[in-house]
Structures are given as C-alpha cells and as structure tokens.
Enzyme design. Structure first.
Site, mmCIF file in Angstrom:
data_model
loop_
_atom_site.group_PDB
_atom_site.id
_atom_site.type_symbol
_atom_site.label_atom_id
_atom_site.label_comp_id
_atom_site.label_asym_id
_atom_site.label_seq_id
_atom_site.Cartn_x
_atom_site.Cartn_y
_atom_site.Cartn_z
ATOM 1 N N ASP A 406 37.029 35.531 54.679
ATOM 2 C CA ASP A 406 37.742 35.165 53.460
ATOM 3 C C ASP A 406 37.396 36.184 52.375
ATOM 4 O O ASP A 406 36.473 36.986 52.537
ATOM 5 C CB ASP A 406 37.310 33.748 53.044
ATOM 6 N N GLU A 409 40.135 40.774 50.345
ATOM 7 C CA GLU A 409 41.156 41.678 49.769
ATOM 8 C C GLU A 409 40.533 42.998 49.305
ATOM 9 O O GLU A 409 41.222 44.011 49.395
ATOM 10 C CB GLU A 409 41.864 40.961 48.610
ATOM 11 N N ASP A 483 45.395 30.165 49.491
ATOM 12 C CA ASP A 483 45.254 28.963 48.669
ATOM 13 C C ASP A 483 46.590 28.390 48.196
ATOM 14 O O ASP A 483 46.965 28.532 47.033
ATOM 15 C CB ASP A 483 44.329 29.254 47.484
HETATM 16 C C1 GLC Z 1 38.931 30.736 48.881
HETATM 17 C C2 GLC Z 1 39.620 30.449 50.204
HETATM 18 C C3 GLC Z 1 39.496 28.993 50.546
HETATM 19 C C4 GLC Z 1 38.016 28.608 50.584
HETATM 20 C C5 GLC Z 1 37.361 28.941 49.252
HETATM 21 C C6 GLC Z 1 35.872 28.706 49.282
HETATM 22 O O1 GLC Z 1 39.596 30.105 47.849
HETATM 23 O O2 GLC Z 1 40.956 30.856 50.177
HETATM 24 O O3 GLC Z 1 40.117 28.713 51.768
HETATM 25 O O4 GLC Z 1 37.891 27.262 50.862
HETATM 26 O O5 GLC Z 1 37.589 30.295 48.931
HETATM 27 O O6 GLC Z 1 35.261 29.479 50.254
#
Ligand code: GLC
Length: 814
Positions: A406, A409, A483
């Site tokens: 995650d 980017e 998200d």
């Molecule tokens: C980001 C991710 C989400 C995750 C959060 C905490 O917002 O897109 O899926 O739960 O971070 O790690």
C-alpha cells in the site's frame, strides 16, 4: 518583512511582457536510414525511430540531437522479433508497408498516418511538438463515431470520449468522482475504436502524462511532461486483438495461487490476535467461505515494516499456523516508508548500505507517512530491490504467502502527496529524478516483493496485492482500486473502472467490497457482495471508525444472502480459475465489457452497469437502494436465467426481477460453464471435488455445438510450468435426433482428486429417450453419487453422472 529585503524587487513581481513559448516540431523529413532494426527518420529539428515488431505493431520514439536511445522501461518485455516492412520512398511520403498496414510519414509535415489494407485511415498523428522545457504533445485525429477505452484505473464511465486524464500515481482519499483525473495506477494505454476498427497507443513514459479526449474537438492529444515521447502503436482490427497484443508486449498475469481467488476479509484494522482468531472462527462457525484475513497497519510495532507488535500479536507464528489449519491465510500490509529510527534494524541497514532515495546533494529524502518521518527505498537499484525482497523472509518464515503493498505511489503526507520531484533514483547507474519515473515506483516495489517472496517460498506461488502500478504490474500483483467509499455511486463506478483495467492488461482487480470510507448499510453490503463475488479480486475492506461490514454485521437475513453469494463464488471456482488461466495465456480479461464479445452491437459501446464474467455469463447487479428490479440488456442469442432456467431472446432489454436476495445472472445458450463442490476455502480437499459441466440450451440438431476446456493444476506451486497440468475438453455436438457429448483429456499430467464428472443439460430443447452405456436412475440416487442419468421433470434439465476418466463419449438419443 518582505519589503525589507531584496525580495521586494523579485523579478516575478515585474509586469513581464507575455513571452510566447515556442513549441518545436520535426520540420520536414530530411533523410532516413536503417539502424539495427530501427528506421531513423531525421527531421529538420529532431527525429523519430520506428521499429516494427509485427505487421500490426510498431514503436515510434522521438529523439533529439545526439544519442538514439532504444531502451525501454520495465513495462515492455523484450520483443520476440523485429519485423521488416517494405519501404516505399516517394516525393511526398516515406511509406512502410507491412501487408496489414501502411505507415506513412509526410515529408513536408512529418504527420504520421496509419492506413489498413482496406484503405481505412486508422490513425493520424497530425502534429507532434515539444516545449523548450521538455514537454511533448501529440495531436491525433478523432472521428464522429470515435469511442475510447483502456487507460487503466479511472473514474467515470466505460467510454472515455469527452474525458481527460492524467497519469500520475496519486493517493486520493477524497471521494473518487468522475472529475478526478489521476488515481493510484497509471496505465498509459488508450484504445481508440472507430469505423468498426480498434487500435491502441501505449505511451511508455513513467513521468506525468496526459490523455485528452475532450478539449480539441475532432482531435485528441497525448502529452508527456518529461522524458521521451515513446509510443507503441497496436492495431486490432478487433478490440480483442489490441488487448492480446498489448498484453503480449507488457506481459500477462502470472497464474496466482488458487487461494487468492477466494473471498478475502479485511478491516483497518483487526487490532489483535484474539480479534483475528475470533473473526476466523466466525467464518467457519457460520459456514461462510473465506481464504484470507488481512492485517492492516496496526499489526506492526509502531508501523515499522517487517515487525509485529508484541503486545497485540504475542505469537504471530502460532496464530498463523492455527489459521492455516482452518484454511485461512494471513496477508499483512507492507508500505514503502521505513521509520526513521536509528534503533530499528531495517532503517539502520537501509542507511548504512545506502538503500534509501536521496537528493542529488546526498541527503536522504524523508517524508511523513504512518510511522512518522520515514525514508523510502530506491527500488530502481537492483541491489536495493533484492535487499527489500529478502526482508520478506521475515514473513515467509512465519508461514505467510501473501503481501499487501500500500502507499506505494509513493504516498507522502504533504501538499504534493508524494516524494519531491527532484529526489534522485540511482537506477543502476543511470540516475533519474523522481519526476521522470514517478509512476514506476509502486511497480518496482511490488516486483521486488514478488521476487523476494518467491525466492523464500519453496516453489509455492506468492500473492501480492498493490495499490500503485504502471503497465506490466499484472506480472507481479493483483490490484485493488484504493480508498473508495460506501456510496452506491462508488459501487456502480467500480464496474467501468475494473472493466477498463481489464482492457488495459490488469485482469486481477477489484474494489473494496462494501466500500472503504464512510458507512455501509445492510442493502449496500448485500448488493455489493453479490456483484463483488464476480469480480476477479474479491475483498471486503473498511476503514477505521466506520460501520462494521463483516458478513454478519447486519443480522441474519443479510448474513444468509451474503453467505449464499460468497458460496456461489466458491462453487464457480473451477470456471473462475479457468478464466484466470485463459487470461495468463491470452491476456483476455476475466470480467469483460459486453463490447469485447459483441463488438458490432452499437448498444454496448458504453454499457457498464452490467458485465460479462468470462465470455458467456452476464452479471447485472442492482446498484440502487430499495430497488427490486432492473433493466438488463441481452445481446443477440438466447439467454438463460441462471436461477430459473427461463429462456430469453436476446437483442433486447428485459426487466429482471431482483428482490434483495437475487442477483440477475444470464448464461448464453450454447455455453458450458464448470462448477465445483462448495468448499469453505479453496484448497479444502475434504469434500469430493466433483465438477459439474452446465450445458445451456442443448439441441438435438446438427447446428448445435458447445465446447469447453477445463484447465486444472495443483493451484499452489509452479509445477504447472513444467507441464503438471490437465485439460479436460468437453464438447456437446447436436446431431439429427441426438446429442453427442465428447469428454477428452487433452493433457492429464495433473490428476485432480475426484471420483465423478457431472453434466447438467439446462433447459435442453429435447427430452432424451435414453443414453447409450448409462442407466436411468432417480434424482436422489444421482445426488448420492450414483452413476447414470436422470431427468428433472420440473425444470426439464437432464442430469448425468459418470466416473472420471472412464467414458469418453455419451450419445443422448431423442
Ligand atoms: C490506505 C489504504 C487502505 C488502508 C489504510 C491504512 O488508506 O488505501 O486500504 O486500510 O491506508 O493502512
């Protein structure tokens, strides 16, 4: 204060005369020559190299003065061959003739025209210009009947005509609205359909780029801010040809482990070991199939990657082993930001061994993310990617087979939302700024993760999930769409988004089912789950502080429906795995717009509130609250209601009855679909792995023919690469007053654990008087494993059960 210093007379304060930025063009074509398989065409001010890979594909890369660089990003696989077109050099044009296409450069204007062998002008790059600061912009023609697809993960509808998008991987927590131009993934592939033909333009540039199908009337533009204008032109004429060729160029999915095709449950966050174990037990007690539970950032010791919090998770190894016994796997999150903490091993090693991104001046770049001030590995360096990959032994040694990448980017909590553009990447000896390769960062991280995991998994297939990516990411990871929110609109928007991802080479994708941010509702969870189980990637995930959305969160009625649909995904597992296999071979998406299978139907050019699951099954979700019906468009052919068997003539829109527990599903007459036994997790081999082939609308007439090949392997290791596979070919061929079923293993090096094969002829157009070699038995006997055939008087369905590998032909007589 400012008035006190020389800043008061800053040059920006002057009313400067407007200076027109002069954009350069090639000028006239001066000469050309062949060089190492490329055709170098020199204009007055710059040149372009053309390289042909086949009669339908070529690359066009601009070069300025000096060195001609024909290297590519990691998106592009080394070409299998170079194709040599015939060349025709006349006064007005330089023509490359491939047999399929004529590619012409106008000697006066350097305009590039592609014409097919039917004489249709496929594409015309009218002008190409670049600014003194290095931006490039190309203008292409558009037609009255132009439609646009591809472009990866974008909001809005299926057809991108009238839209403009930016390729710049961005962490967008704000609601994903149609006007948002950049999300987490950048796939700079635009597919243009017009005059009944299709072609794709893939811009292999990992800096910021822009595709504008809105602002220029009868033209569209493709521009990039930095780096070279390097495009791959991919002709169809069919949309399927473009998808297949684009995925041959950038790679197709590596067959994922079968467990990753199951249902995944996530939450930001399951806070501790007790909560995780309770969650797992709930799934098993309630008989809701589930393969994976995710650990979001709270599992870590103050968000330090490659650690577990010792208080929340005192015994990760024990927990993981216990879960494995239950058939559940753990997938933990791993972000790229490494906490700045001299006492933390990974940070220390990263600094001492120089793995972190730095500025040109030598200082490490720090940005704020979950762990606070953090450093970011420079994945462009092979040695750093290896270092990072090797850290994953921490997870594999605990019994973990999947990783969730995650924030790659990379997301940074600042106004730019990412790393400063002037941060450097050493890039194995060819340094570049972050601005030039921003869109590659996430993919490089997931590649390092995939490879690191693989090297520590004793031949098992790793699973990697990523948020960010670039073309080619499909080789390493599945993608979730970031998200979203628990909005009905976001449920509906997930369809065109994931459909276009599929056309852009990313078949293994899906949204957070139920919605991530904001609060889901009972109905939204039901409807989204019904739809989500037919998406390639199937995970329910929600944010901190939102209404709980595990399947049982809204009482028994909701739980029952959600269970039924998750179970349906598991029953369809043989077919789903088959579709993944097909995708790994051909690049065809698993979830398809109707457009892909019915390209000549004008009604489907922008149809995206329903979709195809594979080639023959229409899924038409209800995506509004308090709605128990919906319009479903059925293209040409005859379609069977999956639930009732009822036949519908296609080529029209029908009104489907859809009370809360019904997801409208239609299967094309003449299709075969394989279903399996219901398992609680994908590699549960306790129950018999019987496969049932559903044959729709069979006729005892010579023009009826249905075919299907079921691919199988162990679902877990790479043994399939060395041929441990099986392919079971099924054909139902109508004859005068008979139907002949052929059952033939084309490959059988993998032997599935099962006794029986079943066939269900759903709503056949005839009633059999008998089947050679088989006795008629009762429905009950058949259900209990009896060998024979039976007729379901109420539905008219014919049911057959035989022993696997015993019979290779059955003749059903009228
Ligand atoms: C980001 C991710 C989400 C995750 C959060 C905490 O917002 O897109 O899926 O739960 O971070 O790690």
């Amino acid at each position: 204060m400012m008035e006190d210093t020389s800043e008061a007379i800053h040059p920006d304060k002057a009313d400067a005369p407007v200076i027109q930025e002069v954009w350069n063009t090639f000028g006239q074509l001066r000469d050309w020559r062949e060089y190492d398989g490329a055709y170098l065409c020199h204009g007055q001010k710059a040149g372009a190299a053309l390289v042909f890979f086949s009669p339908t594909e070529f690359r066009f890369k601009v070069f300025g003065e000096g060195v001609i660089d024909l290297t590519t990003t990691i998106a592009v696989l080394p070409p299998k061959e170079i194709f040599k077109p015939e060349i025709e050099d006349n006064e007005q044009q330089l023509n490359f003739l491939t047999g399929e296409l004529t590619v012409s450069i106008d000697k006066q204007t350097f305009a590039l025209t592609v014409t097919n062998k039917e004489g249709i002008e496929v594409a015309r790059q009218e002008t190409l210009s670049w600014s003194p600061r290095g931006a490039t912009n190309a203008l292409f023609n558009m037609q009255e009947d132009s439609h646009f697809y591809g472009l990866g993960e974008k909001s809005s509808f299926l057809d991108k005509r009238g839209e403009r998008y930016t390729m710049w991987n961005t962490d967008v927590y704000a609601p994903h609205m149609p006007e948002i131009e950049a999300l987490y993934e950048s796939i700079p592939l635009l597919i243009h359909m017009h005059s009944g033909i299709n072609y794709g333009v893939f811009l292999d540039n990992p800096g910021r780029s822009e595709f504008d199908m809105r602002s220029h009337g009868v033209a569209y533009t493709i521009g990039c801010m930095t780096g070279a204008y390097d495009i791959y032109f991919i002709y169809g004429p069919e949309l399927k040809d473009v998808v297949s060729r684009y995925t041959a160029l950038t790679g197709r999915i590596t067959l994922p482990p079968k467990w990753s095709l199951g249902y995944h449950q996530s939450r930001y966050s399951y806070m501790n070991q007790t909560e995780v174990m309770e969650l797992a037990r709930n799934f098993r007690d309630k008989q809701i199939p589930c393969d994976v539970i995710y650990l979001d950032i709270h599992y870590m010791d103050e968000y330090r990657v490659f650690t577990f919090d010792k208080i929340r998770f005192p015994d990760p190894k024990g927990m993981i082993a216990e879960l494995r016994e239950m058939g559940i796997r753990i997938v933990p999150i791993v972000d790229p930001g490494v906490k700045k903490d001299p006492k933390y091993k990974i940070y220390r090693e990263g600094v001492q061994e120089e793995h972190f991104c730095r500025r040109l001046e030598g200082d490490i770049y720090f940005g704020d993310v979950w762990p606070g001030t953090s450093a970011f590995p420079d994945f462009t360096e092979t040695r750093t990617a290896k270092w990072w990959g090797d850290q994953h032994e921490f997870y594999t040694s605990l019994g973990i087979d999947g990783i969730w990448n995650d924030m790659n980017e990379p997301a940074v909590f600042n106004t730019l939302k990412t790393m400063d553009p002037d941060v450097m990447h050493l890039n194995d000896g060819d340094p570049v700024t972050h601005e030039e390769i921003h869109n590659l960062y996430g993919m490089l991280m997931s590649r390092a993760t995939y490879e690191g995991m693989k090297s520590h998994m004793n031949g098992r297939r790793p699973f990697v999930l990523t948020r960010a990516g670039y073309s080619g990411i499909q080789r390493y990871a599945a993608i979730w769409t970031g998200d979203n929110r628990s909005f009905w609109e976001h449920m509906a928007m997930a369809i065109p988004m994931v459909l276009n991802m599929g056309l852009s080479g990313l078949p293994f994708a899906g949204p957070d089912i139920g919605g991530f941010a904001y609060h889901t509702s009972a109905q939204l969870l039901v409807r989204w789950t019904q739809m989500g189980v037919f998406f390639p990637y199937c995970r329910n995930h929600s944010a901190l502080g939102t209404t709980r959305q595990e399947p049982w969160s809204f009482g028994e009625e909701v739980e029952k429906i959600v269970r039924e649909y998750i179970s349906l995904r598991y029953r369809w597992m043989p077919h789903l795995y088959n579709l993944f296999y097909e995708s790994s071979q051909t690049g065809m998406p698993i979830m398809r717009p109707l457009l892909l299978e019915y390209p000549n139907d004008p009604k489907v050019t922008n149809l995206c509130d329903q979709f195809l699951f594979g080639p023959d099954v229409i899924i038409a979700p209800v995506y509004r609250p308090d709605t128990d019906y919906r319009a479903v468009y059925l293209p040409e052919g005859v379609w069977h209601d999956y639930w009732t068997g009822e036949k519908h003539e296609g080529g029209r829109t029908i009104l489907a009855d859809a009370p809360l527990d019904v997801l409208p599903i239609y299967v094309r007459a003449g299709a075969i679909v394989a279903e399996g036994a219901l398992h609680q997790y994908s590699d549960d081999h306790e129950s018999d792995d019987v496969v049932t082939f559903h044959v729709y609308g069979a006729e005892a007439k010579p023009d009826f023919r249905a075919e299907y090949t079921l691919y199988e392997d162990d679902g877990e290791t790479f043994a399939y690469e060395s041929g441990k596979t099986s392919k079971l070919y099924i054909r139902a061929q109508g004859q005068e007053d008979a139907l002949r079923l052929t059952i033939h293993y084309i490959e059988d090096a993998y032997v599935a654990k099962r006794q029986h094969l079943r066939f269900t002829l759903r709503q056949p157009g005839f009633a059999p008087s008998g089947i050679e070699q088989l006795e008629r038995i009762s429905l009950d006997e058949l259900a209990e494993g009896g060998i024979g055939w039976s007729l379901d008087e109420s539905s008219g369905d014919i049911l057959i059960q035989i022993e696997d590998r015993k019979l290779d032909e059955l003749v059903l007589k009228v």
